[in-house]
Design a protein around this motif. Structure first.
Motif, PDB file in Angstrom:
ATOM      1  N   HIS A  10       0.834  -1.197   0.000  1.00  0.00           N
ATOM      2  CA  HIS A  10       0.000   0.000   0.000  1.00  0.00           C
ATOM      3  C   HIS A  10       0.875   1.256   0.000  1.00  0.00           C
ATOM      4  O   HIS A  10       1.948   1.272   0.619  1.00  0.00           O
ATOM      5  CB  HIS A  10      -0.899   0.022   1.236  1.00  0.00           C
ATOM      6  N   GLN A  11       0.419   2.300  -0.676  1.00  0.00           N
ATOM      7  CA  GLN A  11       1.163   3.559  -0.667  1.00  0.00           C
ATOM      8  C   GLN A  11       1.253   4.102   0.767  1.00  0.00           C
ATOM      9  O   GLN A  11       0.273   4.062   1.518  1.00  0.00           O
ATOM     10  CB  GLN A  11       0.479   4.601  -1.559  1.00  0.00           C
ATOM     11  N   GLN A  50      12.390  18.796  -0.914  1.00  0.00           N
ATOM     12  CA  GLN A  50      12.184  17.769  -1.920  1.00  0.00           C
ATOM     13  C   GLN A  50      10.900  16.999  -1.617  1.00  0.00           C
ATOM     14  O   GLN A  50      10.648  16.619  -0.472  1.00  0.00           O
ATOM     15  CB  GLN A  50      13.369  16.801  -1.957  1.00  0.00           C
ATOM     16  N   GLY A  51      10.102  16.799  -2.666  1.00  0.00           N
ATOM     17  CA  GLY A  51       8.865  16.052  -2.508  1.00  0.00           C
ATOM     18  C   GLY A  51       8.844  14.864  -3.448  1.00  0.00           C
ATOM     19  O   GLY A  51       9.543  14.839  -4.471  1.00  0.00           O
ATOM     20  N   TYR A  52       8.029  13.858  -3.115  1.00  0.00           N
ATOM     21  CA  TYR A  52       7.994  12.619  -3.883  1.00  0.00           C
ATOM     22  C   TYR A  52       6.553  12.151  -4.044  1.00  0.00           C
ATOM     23  O   TYR A  52       5.755  12.195  -3.101  1.00  0.00           O
ATOM     24  CB  TYR A  52       8.817  11.531  -3.179  1.00  0.00           C
ATOM     25  N   TRP A  53       6.248  11.681  -5.251  1.00  0.00           N
ATOM     26  CA  TRP A  53       4.922  11.135  -5.544  1.00  0.00           C
ATOM     27  C   TRP A  53       4.905   9.667  -5.138  1.00  0.00           C
ATOM     28  O   TRP A  53       5.710   8.872  -5.611  1.00  0.00           O
ATOM     29  CB  TRP A  53       4.646  11.284  -7.040  1.00  0.00           C
ATOM     30  N   THR A  54       3.983   9.285  -4.285  1.00  0.00           N
ATOM     31  CA  THR A  54       4.051   7.971  -3.640  1.00  0.00           C
ATOM     32  C   THR A  54       3.459   6.837  -4.450  1.00  0.00           C
ATOM     33  O   THR A  54       3.600   5.670  -4.067  1.00  0.00           O
ATOM     34  CB  THR A  54       3.352   8.014  -2.269  1.00  0.00           C
ATOM     35  N   ASP A  55       2.783   7.124  -5.579  1.00  0.00           N
ATOM     36  CA  ASP A  55       2.182   6.041  -6.354  1.00  0.00           C
ATOM     37  C   ASP A  55       3.173   5.405  -7.316  1.00  0.00           C
ATOM     38  O   ASP A  55       2.943   4.299  -7.805  1.00  0.00           O
ATOM     39  CB  ASP A  55       0.965   6.545  -7.139  1.00  0.00           C
ATOM     40  N   GLY A  56       4.275   6.095  -7.629  1.00  0.00           N
ATOM     41  CA  GLY A  56       5.280   5.551  -8.542  1.00  0.00           C
ATOM     42  C   GLY A  56       6.475   4.992  -7.797  1.00  0.00           C
ATOM     43  O   GLY A  56       6.446   4.780  -6.580  1.00  0.00           O
ATOM     44  N   TRP A  57       7.569   4.773  -8.533  1.00  0.00           N
ATOM     45  CA  TRP A  57       8.768   4.191  -7.909  1.00  0.00           C
ATOM     46  C   TRP A  57       9.363   5.088  -6.843  1.00  0.00           C
ATOM     47  O   TRP A  57      10.047   4.596  -5.931  1.00  0.00           O
ATOM     48  CB  TRP A  57       9.809   3.889  -8.987  1.00  0.00           C
ATOM     49  N   ASP A  58       9.089   6.398  -6.886  1.00  0.00           N
ATOM     50  CA  ASP A  58       9.577   7.275  -5.816  1.00  0.00           C
ATOM     51  C   ASP A  58       8.915   6.964  -4.480  1.00  0.00           C
ATOM     52  O   ASP A  58       9.432   7.354  -3.425  1.00  0.00           O
ATOM     53  CB  ASP A  58       9.338   8.748  -6.176  1.00  0.00           C
TER      54      ASP A  58
END
Length: 519
Positions: A308-309, A377-385
């Motif tokens: 899960h994200q 720095q921010g990261y999108w949680t649905d992808g590999w990041d």
């Protein structure tokens, strides 16, 4: 009724006579149709050196449940060496069953490697459109070239499928589709057509949604022109789902029933082999066919087995953009995008591959794409990041095992991206491990220019990024090079849109990382 009265009466009499021995639908070997039953076209998929999967679905009233009776119907297929069918090489009979929405998945063997064939179907007096495919080269063949197109993200309401019309005119061996073949939801601006129905939840509703998408003539043309390999992303089920969790936190048992219905409809409408047919709540989609000694093509599943994200918004599942300092859970080594079993399978298949090029087709952007949010720095949680340790495991394995010429393909983000893949994206001197090409969408709306410009500025390993143009990417792989042409249409809201090459890149054998291609 779309089946004639005579055929219906015959079916009912046969069923009545056997009612005590079986409740199963009866066989209709010679049905009569008063409308074309092949409204959704034909398709081929998963080429092997000696075989292919041929697909069609009987659906005379495609957008309203299909219009077929509760009967098993015989469908004949035939393969020829020319479009005229003067010399039919082989033929056979399949049974289109109501439990599979009268779809047909004919698994053919006995063909010659690296050869072009034509095929069609018959049901009663009706004959389908003609399709074409090329078988894969022999396992040990020194195949000179593999040509394929990468496609994804085709929101029906947001544009026309002119990209597929142009794709059908390319000289290709294969199409690889990496997800969002349908969209369950309506969203976006400047819509040019409508789903006309609510968001699908049941099997019948997903079947109708696929029928709507597959009724498009340009999409049918691309299916008829080439063999396809496919994998799904989220919108084939529900936006941003992860394993058994929906973005709305539906009860897991309830959501898994919906997912099972969606997986079933996906199988029914794709040229998939029998091993991909859903079993209960699950369906295997990942595989790794070889195209001679030149290439091994992997298709992965990053939805069914993923963790899960993390750090979701209160009361929600699915994705968000998080600051690195606010979400330490993102760095957990326990998180997996592919699931532990698929990870092990992929690592083993990569290690054992003797192909010159190893093409990994998965759903989304693998490269790190730092976003700036609140000055951090921010990261999108649905992808590999959202799963950086899983990415490190995969890229680390590729580097340690010296996997030959890894090329990663992606979709999902509605953005054409070319990137260097590294073990340490924050170190510009870190060696490049693999090359990534993310295709733009067929129609789905992408990010604006400001977002892509910011991404390029903050992520030097991104070589190219364009989210404003729609289309596909065409590849030509030889022993020496992998060429990629990003092909985009003039206007996605114009069904007669023209097409041009937005940018071209090349990867040299033995040298990971793409450079601009002037040839």
């Amino acid at each position: 009724m779309l089946i004639t009265l005579h055929a219906r009466r015959t079916f009912l009499l046969a069923a009545t006579g056997l009612a005590l021995s079986s409740a199963a639908p009866r066989l209709r070997a010679q049905p009569r149709f008063d409308k074309n039953p092949f409204t959704l076209g034909v398709a081929s998929g998963y080429p092997q050196p000696n075989g292919i999967v041929l697909w069609t679905r009987l659906a005379p009233d495609a957008l309203n449940g299909g219009g077929m009776p509760d009967a098993v119907v015989e469908v004949t297929w035939e393969i020829a060496d020319s479009e005229s069918f003067r010399n039919v090489l082989c033929k056979g009979v399949e049974r289109a069953m109501p439990e599979l929405a009268h779809s047909v998945h004919a698994e053919i063997s006995g063909l010659q490697p690296a050869r072009v064939y034509w095929y069609r179907f018959h049901a009663g007096a009706a004959t389908s459109a003609v399709g074409r495919f090329r078988t894969a080269p022999a396992v040990n063949a020194a195949q000179d070239t593999l040509r394929f197109a990468l496609a994804s993200c085709q929101q029906y309401e947001q544009g026309y499928y002119a990209a597929y019309r142009h794709m059908a005119r390319e000289d290709l061996d294969l199409v690889i589709h990496v997800g969002d073949y349908i969209y369950e939801s309506s969203w976006g601006s400047t819509l040019v057509r409508s789903h006309g129905r609510r968001e699908p939840v049941t099997l019948a509703e997903y079947r109708d949604r696929y029928a709507l998408y597959k009724s498009d003539a340009d999409l049918q043309a691309a299916h008829a022109a080439f063999a396809w390999m496919v994998t799904w992303d989220d919108h084939e089920v529900s936006n941003d789902y992860a394993n058994d969790r929906s973005q709305y936190l539906d009860p897991p048992a309830e959501f898994l029933r919906r997912r099972a219905a969606a997986y079933q409809a996906y199988y029914e409408h794709m040229p998939l082999p029998g091993w991909a047919r859903p079993r209960g709540l699950h369906a295997r989609i990942h595989t790794q066919p070889d195209f001679g000694q030149l290439a091994r093509v992997f298709t992965l599943d990053d939805r069914q087995y993923r963790s899960h994200q993390v750090c979701a918004r209160p009361g929600r599942g699915g994705s968000t953009v998080v600051k690195g300092s606010d979400c330490p859970e993102r760095l957990s080594p326990d998180l997996t995008l592919l699931g532990a079993e698929q990870e092990r399978w992929l690592h083993g298949a990569l290690q054992q591959s003797t192909a010159r090029w190893n093409i990994i087709a998965q759903q989304t952007l693998m490269a790190k794409q730092t976003r700036i949010t609140g000055g951090e720095q921010g990261y999108w949680t649905d992808g590999w990041d959202g799963y950086p340790k899983a990415r490190e495991r995969l890229l680390g394995h590729i580097a340690a095992r010296k996997v030959s010429n890894p090329i990663v393909l992606g979709g999902d983000v509605h953005n054409a991206i070319v990137a260097d893949l590294k073990l340490d994206f924050d170190d510009e001197k870190s060696p490049v491990i693999a090359t990534e090409f993310v295709g733009t969408s067929i129609t789905s709306q992408g990010p604006n220019e400001k977002i892509t410009e910011t991404a390029l500025r903050n992520n030097p390993h991104l070589k190219f990024s364009n989210g404003t143009q729609r289309g596909y990417t065409a590849f030509e792989v030889t022993h020496a090079q992998c060429h990629a042409r990003i092909r985009t249409v003039s206007r996605v809201t114009d069904p007669q849109a023209t097409i041009s090459t937005l940018a071209a890149f090349v990867v040299e054998n033995g040298v990971p990382g793409a450079r601009k291609d002037g040839g």
